[in-house]
Design an enzyme around this catalytic site. Structure first.
Site, mmCIF file in Angstrom:
data_model
loop_
_atom_site.group_PDB
_atom_site.id
_atom_site.type_symbol
_atom_site.label_atom_id
_atom_site.label_comp_id
_atom_site.label_asym_id
_atom_site.label_seq_id
_atom_site.Cartn_x
_atom_site.Cartn_y
_atom_site.Cartn_z
ATOM 1 N N SER A 88 -1.010 -3.738 10.369
ATOM 2 C CA SER A 88 -0.251 -4.558 9.171
ATOM 3 C C SER A 88 0.724 -5.251 9.719
ATOM 4 O O SER A 88 1.830 -4.797 10.263
ATOM 5 C CB SER A 88 -0.164 -3.799 7.988
ATOM 6 O OG SER A 88 -1.455 -3.033 7.654
ATOM 7 N N ASP A 112 -8.706 -10.138 8.809
ATOM 8 C CA ASP A 112 -8.121 -9.133 8.524
ATOM 9 C C ASP A 112 -9.086 -7.807 8.955
ATOM 10 O O ASP A 112 -8.565 -6.746 9.571
ATOM 11 C CB ASP A 112 -7.767 -8.692 7.294
ATOM 12 C CG ASP A 112 -6.557 -7.638 6.765
ATOM 13 O OD1 ASP A 112 -5.753 -7.499 7.575
ATOM 14 O OD2 ASP A 112 -6.936 -6.810 5.976
ATOM 15 N N GLY A 118 -4.084 -3.928 -1.310
ATOM 16 C CA GLY A 118 -4.713 -2.842 -0.962
ATOM 17 C C GLY A 118 -5.118 -1.828 -1.685
ATOM 18 O O GLY A 118 -5.890 -0.977 -1.476
ATOM 19 N N CYS A 144 1.586 -7.476 11.876
ATOM 20 C CA CYS A 144 1.603 -7.754 13.312
ATOM 21 C C CYS A 144 1.086 -8.737 13.931
ATOM 22 O O CYS A 144 0.800 -9.061 15.158
ATOM 23 C CB CYS A 144 1.285 -6.419 13.908
ATOM 24 S SG CYS A 144 2.420 -5.033 13.666
ATOM 25 N N ARG A 151 2.789 -12.076 -0.705
ATOM 26 C CA ARG A 151 1.560 -12.323 0.056
ATOM 27 C C ARG A 151 0.781 -13.904 -0.723
ATOM 28 O O ARG A 151 1.152 -14.012 -1.771
ATOM 29 C CB ARG A 151 0.446 -11.248 -0.502
ATOM 30 C CG ARG A 151 0.975 -9.923 0.352
ATOM 31 C CD ARG A 151 0.092 -10.004 1.701
ATOM 32 N NE ARG A 151 0.506 -8.768 2.515
ATOM 33 C CZ ARG A 151 0.135 -8.426 3.489
ATOM 34 N NH1 ARG A 151 -0.844 -8.991 4.117
ATOM 35 N NH2 ARG A 151 0.552 -7.235 4.315
ATOM 36 N N HIS A 165 -10.096 -2.944 11.537
ATOM 37 C CA HIS A 165 -9.123 -3.902 11.187
ATOM 38 C C HIS A 165 -8.653 -5.136 12.200
ATOM 39 O O HIS A 165 -7.832 -4.959 12.851
ATOM 40 C CB HIS A 165 -7.647 -2.932 10.943
ATOM 41 C CG HIS A 165 -6.569 -3.646 10.213
ATOM 42 N ND1 HIS A 165 -5.351 -2.801 10.374
ATOM 43 C CD2 HIS A 165 -6.482 -4.626 9.389
ATOM 44 C CE1 HIS A 165 -4.466 -3.707 9.373
ATOM 45 N NE2 HIS A 165 -5.176 -4.659 8.909
ATOM 46 N N LYS A 178 -9.327 -2.855 1.750
ATOM 47 C CA LYS A 178 -8.991 -1.673 2.511
ATOM 48 C C LYS A 178 -9.940 -0.514 2.373
ATOM 49 O O LYS A 178 -10.337 0.230 3.327
ATOM 50 C CB LYS A 178 -7.434 -1.275 2.838
ATOM 51 C CG LYS A 178 -6.703 -2.527 3.277
ATOM 52 C CD LYS A 178 -6.976 -2.799 4.634
ATOM 53 C CE LYS A 178 -6.633 -4.061 5.232
ATOM 54 N NZ LYS A 178 -5.537 -4.444 5.341
ATOM 55 N N TYR A 226 -1.426 -3.585 -6.919
ATOM 56 C CA TYR A 226 -1.088 -4.419 -5.413
ATOM 57 C C TYR A 226 -2.130 -4.245 -4.672
ATOM 58 O O TYR A 226 -2.777 -3.110 -4.144
ATOM 59 C CB TYR A 226 0.106 -3.902 -4.996
ATOM 60 C CG TYR A 226 0.718 -4.792 -3.912
ATOM 61 C CD1 TYR A 226 1.617 -5.989 -4.442
ATOM 62 C CD2 TYR A 226 0.323 -4.860 -2.700
ATOM 63 C CE1 TYR A 226 1.819 -6.768 -3.650
ATOM 64 C CE2 TYR A 226 0.678 -5.697 -2.023
ATOM 65 C CZ TYR A 226 1.460 -6.867 -2.263
ATOM 66 O OH TYR A 226 1.933 -8.009 -1.357
ATOM 67 N N ARG A 258 0.844 -1.161 -0.066
ATOM 68 C CA ARG A 258 0.083 0.134 0.180
ATOM 69 C C ARG A 258 0.872 1.289 -0.180
ATOM 70 O O ARG A 258 2.013 1.172 0.524
ATOM 71 C CB ARG A 258 -1.014 0.166 1.179
ATOM 72 C CG ARG A 258 -2.031 -1.000 1.020
ATOM 73 C CD ARG A 258 -3.117 -0.937 2.387
ATOM 74 N NE ARG A 258 -2.160 -1.490 3.778
ATOM 75 C CZ ARG A 258 -1.650 -0.560 4.417
ATOM 76 N NH1 ARG A 258 -1.903 0.726 4.417
ATOM 77 N NH2 ARG A 258 -0.968 -1.090 5.619
HETATM 78 P P1 GTP Z 1 -1.794 -8.012 7.506
HETATM 79 O O1 GTP Z 1 -2.065 -9.001 6.726
HETATM 80 O O2 GTP Z 1 -0.689 -6.929 6.778
HETATM 81 O O3 GTP Z 1 -2.744 -7.019 8.170
HETATM 82 O O4 GTP Z 1 -0.873 -8.769 8.492
HETATM 83 P P2 GTP Z 1 -1.262 -9.528 9.877
HETATM 84 O O5 GTP Z 1 -1.567 -8.682 10.948
HETATM 85 O O6 GTP Z 1 -2.256 -10.560 9.501
HETATM 86 O O7 GTP Z 1 0.212 -10.365 9.939
HETATM 87 P P3 GTP Z 1 0.723 -11.724 10.157
HETATM 88 O O8 GTP Z 1 -0.149 -12.588 11.082
HETATM 89 O O9 GTP Z 1 0.669 -11.986 8.523
HETATM 90 O O10 GTP Z 1 2.233 -11.818 10.603
HETATM 91 C C1 GTP Z 1 3.199 -11.050 10.245
HETATM 92 C C2 GTP Z 1 4.487 -11.254 10.556
HETATM 93 O O11 GTP Z 1 4.514 -11.512 12.158
HETATM 94 C C3 GTP Z 1 4.901 -12.567 10.309
HETATM 95 O O12 GTP Z 1 6.096 -12.438 9.937
HETATM 96 C C4 GTP Z 1 4.780 -13.696 11.344
HETATM 97 O O13 GTP Z 1 5.837 -14.753 11.410
HETATM 98 C C5 GTP Z 1 5.102 -12.461 12.568
HETATM 99 N N1 GTP Z 1 4.440 -13.103 13.781
HETATM 100 C C6 GTP Z 1 2.901 -13.441 13.884
HETATM 101 N N2 GTP Z 1 2.770 -13.845 15.179
HETATM 102 C C7 GTP Z 1 3.872 -13.775 15.909
HETATM 103 C C8 GTP Z 1 4.332 -14.241 17.455
HETATM 104 O O14 GTP Z 1 3.580 -14.593 17.933
HETATM 105 N N3 GTP Z 1 5.539 -13.888 17.513
HETATM 106 C C9 GTP Z 1 6.317 -13.405 16.842
HETATM 107 N N4 GTP Z 1 7.771 -13.399 17.249
HETATM 108 N N5 GTP Z 1 6.340 -13.082 15.526
HETATM 109 C C10 GTP Z 1 5.060 -13.323 15.253
HETATM 110 C C1 SPV Z 2 -2.478 -4.705 5.243
HETATM 111 O O1 SPV Z 2 -1.481 -4.033 4.933
HETATM 112 O O2 SPV Z 2 -3.081 -4.387 6.398
HETATM 113 C C2 SPV Z 2 -3.008 -5.937 4.510
HETATM 114 C C3 SPV Z 2 -2.526 -5.786 3.154
HETATM 115 O O3 SPV Z 2 -3.637 -6.542 4.850
HETATM 116 S S1 SPV Z 2 -3.329 -4.800 1.988
HETATM 117 O O4 SPV Z 2 -4.411 -5.616 1.346
HETATM 118 O O5 SPV Z 2 -2.369 -4.743 0.943
HETATM 119 O O6 SPV Z 2 -3.566 -3.737 2.601
HETATM 120 MN MN MN Z 3 -4.250 -5.962 7.317
#
Ligand code: GTP
Ligand code: SPV
Ligand code: MN
Length: 600
Positions: free
Chosen positions: A264, A289, A215, A266, A382, A242, A222, A213, A72
């Site tokens: 995002s 999400d 979002g 996290c 992704r 979110h 989004k 791309y 984004r």
């Molecule tokens: P968006 O799709 O961007 O909104 O991201 P999201 O919030 O769904 O994040 P996602 O679950 O894909 O995790 C992103 C990163 O955080 C990855 O590299 C994971 O491996 C890492 N991660 C997730 N949970 C944990 C955790 O409990 N501990 C640690 N150390 N890393 C974590």
């Molecule tokens: C985020 O960035 O929070 C995502 C990926 O879930 S996107 O759809 O590109 O916003």
């Molecule tokens: Mn997201």
């Protein structure tokens, strides 16, 4: 092709956009498998898509974006409300009349040499009272196939639009017209200064230009389900957040529904599909999400997932961290900006094993060897996969009535200061905790620059479609509406590190221990100890059985350092100052109370 609808508003809009953008063809999409297959064949032929190994990864495809178009673009994203003050200090604003003039200039002839696809889609189960019917016009076949997975694309949506005579119009172009005979590039897009992701909240209208791309381009996600929906929700008394949604069931069969807001990249997708390590407790996924929530007839808050698929971060997804995500992408998946291995499968960093064959084609579409040490997958690469393919998808995930939320969780990535978990004294403090959530920057947004800490209210900073102060007030108002039926609020941080950079908390499946403590709190099974920042576990209540966490690491994870929190409070004050008189009085009140507790 003749238009498969009688709705005049829709026909007029499609004609108007076609006249402006001059596509070579117009295709009305129906969401069918035949349509998906046909577009994939076309994209493989044009070189945009790579068909993956049918034995290893059936019906799956990989794409590599332009290296400039990988996330984004928050500094090109606009909330073009009629009045600037309604966009607030956290959004970019341009006068809507001026922005439309600029964008019409860009849209003029922008689909030349391309096909314009008309995608009828619903966010939320088709026909549900909480769902929104919408049309995306796009010149990107990549967008069409991703929308097939992420939203509910169907001609049934056209029937609803005919009946209700209303829809949310979303216009998208990659912004790369083709001159007569000009060869297309692998991933067409416009230069950064021509990209615009524009929202006109008073009109429920979305215009996106220049990026292909995620979002920026899959406008149901989004743009609609968060930015436009949050503005609608603020006006109409509901919530668009979110947040992941999960069901956590205890050994006695009692169900808890948890909605969690993390910025995002996290950990939402990971938590949504977590494999519980607490014996007898299990997690089922409802969404990873976005949550739309409304008070129900019984006074509780009910949540639905408006999406139909996952658009998840690939790197770090492994059998160890998120086996349910891996199972969700075994087939019928799309991968963007990962490594394509020699035998045409996919690989990314921290997948749990070395790249088979030692290398392949990297996200920049170049030959690549793991041994050379450069990353093969982009950190924001992704996967797109149907939610129904998740082995732990909850049977209620498409229930139009939603699930009643018991617990809100807020959080972010802080390597210091924030303890593993704390609970708010009451809902109003919970709103304060959510509103002052902060995180260290991640790869999901391109352009945050060199900042060390970003305040990110409710993980919604890039997605609030109106004034963030009014949005915070809306949270307090929802608390008053829900009264004692409001969800309990917690704050977590999975990301604490030691001074030498090691994780203090194992995270992933082990996070179930923290969720269980929350459920025990809701049920009144355990007491908590009071600290200046909130309520925290009494030693022994959050079980660490079987974990190898040294006592000093646990002490660090549970520590509340008043000095560090006073510093964070000062940062929060400085951040909130820009809200001026739109900062809710209740926020000021919460800050004063926190300060008093920290000084006591
Ligand atoms: P968006 O799709 O961007 O909104 O991201 P999201 O919030 O769904 O994040 P996602 O679950 O894909 O995790 C992103 C990163 O955080 C990855 O590299 C994971 O491996 C890492 N991660 C997730 N949970 C944990 C955790 O409990 N501990 C640690 N150390 N890393 C974590
Ligand atoms: C985020 O960035 O929070 C995502 C990926 O879930 S996107 O759809 O590109 O916003
Ligand atoms: Mn997201």
């Amino acid at each position: 092709m003749s238009a498969p609808t009688t709705n005049q508003k829709l026909l007029d809009w499609v004609a108007e956009v076609a006249e402006m953008t001059t596509p070579d063809n117009i295709v009305w999409c129906d969401g069918s498998k035949e349509e998906y297959d046909r577009l994939m064949v076309q994209m493989c032929e044009s070189g945009m898509a790579i068909k993956l190994n049918e034995e290893k990864r059936p019906n799956s495809f990989a794409f590599n974006s332009d290296p400039s178009d990988v996330a984004r673009v928050e500094n090109r994203t606009y909330i073009a409300s009629l009045k600037e003050e309604d966009a607030g200090p956290t959004n970019n604003w341009i006068d809507p009349v001026a922005l439309k003039e600029t964008m019409k200039g860009l849209y003029k002839g922008c689909m030349k040499g391309r096909t314009m696809y008309v995608i009828p889609f619903s966010m939320g189960p088709i026909g549900s009272p909480i769902a929104k019917n919408s049309i995306e016009l796009t010149d990107s076949p990549y967008v069409v196939v991703n929308m097939h997975i992420m939203a509910r694309v169907s001609t049934d949506v056209l029937r609803l639009i005919e009946k209700e005579d209303t829809f949310i119009p979303c216009l998208h172009s990659v912004g790369a017209p083709l001159a007569e005979g000009q060869a297309d590039s692998r991933w067409p897009c416009a230069p950064i200064e021509d990209k615009y992701i524009a929202h006109f909240p008073e009109e429920n209208l979305i215009w996106s230009y220049g990026s292909g791309y995620g979002g920026n381009a899959l406008l149901g996600k989004k743009c609609l389900a968060l930015r436009i929906a949050s503005a609608m929700a603020g006006r109409e008394g509901w919530m668009a957040e979110h947040m992941l949604i999960l069901r956590f069931t205890n050994p006695e069969g009692k169900q808890f529904h948890i909605a969690a807001a993390f910025p995002s990249a996290c950990g939402k997708t990971n938590l949504a599909m977590l494999q519980s390590t607490v014996p007898g407790w299990k997690v089922e996924t409802i969404g990873d999400d976005i949550a739309w929530m409304k008070p129900g007839a019984d006074g509780r808050l009910y949540a639905i997932n408006p999406e139909a698929g996952f658009f998840g971060v690939a790197p770090g997804t492994s059998e160890g961290s998120n086996p349910m995500a891996l199972a969700s992408i075994e087939e019928n998946a799309i991968f963007t900006n990962v490594v394509v291995t020699e035998d045409k499968d996919v690989w990314w960093e921290d997948m749990g094993y070395d790249c088979p064959g030692g290398g392949g084609i990297d996200w920049k579409n170049n030959p690549w060897k793991q041994a050379d040490g450069e990353k093969g997958a982009h950190p924001n690469s992704r996967f797109t996969a149907p939610a129904a393919q998740c082995p732990v998808i909850c049977d209620a995930w498409e229930d139009p009535a939603g699930v009643p939320i018991d617990i809100f969780v807020f959080g972010g990535k802080r390597t210091n200061t924030m303890p593993l978990v704390h609970e708010a004294f009451d809902f109003e403090q919970g709103v304060y905790m959510g509103a002052t959530a902060s995180s260290e920057p991640t790869a999901a947004a391109l352009d945050l620059g060199n900042v060390s800490l970003r305040f990110d209210p409710f993980a919604m900073t890039p997605f609030i479609g109106y004034h963030a102060g009014d949005y915070m007030q809306h949270w307090f108002d929802m608390g008053e509406t829900l009264g004692d039926k409001a969800p309990r609020c917690f704050y977590v941080n999975w990301f604490r590190k030691t001074d030498d950079g090691k994780w203090l908390w194992p995270g992933f499946g082990e996070n179930s221990r923290v969720l269980k403590w929350m459920c025990d709190r809701v049920e009144g099974k355990v007491e908590a100890r009071e600290t200046p920042i909130g309520l925290m576990p009494i030693d022994g209540d959050l079980t660490l059985d079987g974990l190898d966490i040294p006592a000093e690491d646990w002490a660090e994870l549970m520590k509340v350092d008043n000095g560090l929190f006073k510093a964070t409070l000062e940062d929060a004050k400085a951040y909130l100052a820009k809200f001026g008189d739109k900062l809710p009085a209740k926020m000021t009140e919460q800050m004063a109370k926190l300060e008093a507790r920290l000084n006591a």
